[in-house]
Design a protein around this motif. Sequence first.
Motif, PDB file in Angstrom:
ATOM      1  N   LEU A   1     106.652   5.669  93.009  1.00 30.61           N
ATOM      2  CA  LEU A   1     107.225   5.508  91.673  1.00 30.61           C
ATOM      3  C   LEU A   1     108.116   4.291  91.596  1.00 30.61           C
ATOM      4  O   LEU A   1     108.178   3.620  90.565  1.00 30.61           O
ATOM      5  CB  LEU A   1     108.017   6.765  91.283  1.00 30.61           C
ATOM      6  N   SER A   2     108.830   4.009  92.673  1.00 34.83           N
ATOM      7  CA  SER A   2     109.687   2.833  92.780  1.00 34.83           C
ATOM      8  C   SER A   2     109.892   2.570  94.263  1.00 34.83           C
ATOM      9  O   SER A   2     109.308   3.249  95.107  1.00 34.83           O
ATOM     10  CB  SER A   2     111.029   3.060  92.066  1.00 34.83           C
ATOM     11  N   GLU A   3     110.744   1.625  94.576  1.00 38.83           N
ATOM     12  CA  GLU A   3     110.950   1.249  95.978  1.00 38.83           C
ATOM     13  C   GLU A   3     111.404   2.430  96.838  1.00 38.83           C
ATOM     14  O   GLU A   3     111.020   2.563  97.979  1.00 38.83           O
ATOM     15  CB  GLU A   3     111.970   0.114  96.070  1.00 38.83           C
TER      16      GLU A   3
END
Length: 105
Positions: A45-47
């Motif tokens: 979803l993100s880092e």
Amino acid sequence: QVFPMKGEFLEITPFSKIIFLSKAFEDEKGNFALEAENQIFLDELSENKTLLTVKAKVIKATEIAKEALSGMEEGWSQSIIKLEELVLNKNFSKEMSHSRYLNAN
């Protein structure tokens, strides 16, 4: 009591998908009372966030497996919570082992 399971990996896509067959309650003839296809999906979803989705589809279940099926969702939930705790603690050097005992009476 111990109820060993067997399984087989059907598909592995690094960093995104694992599909495996799990089998339990083997009789003396090698037949299993419970078989399920388990799908694990990882979506970044993100880092620092990954969505983990687990889908379990029961392929075969006899009367012997009835009680185990009633605890299947709870068992998966507990496993995911343990994995989350491991990841949040960043304790990756720790060996992780999960065992589940089922009362099949």
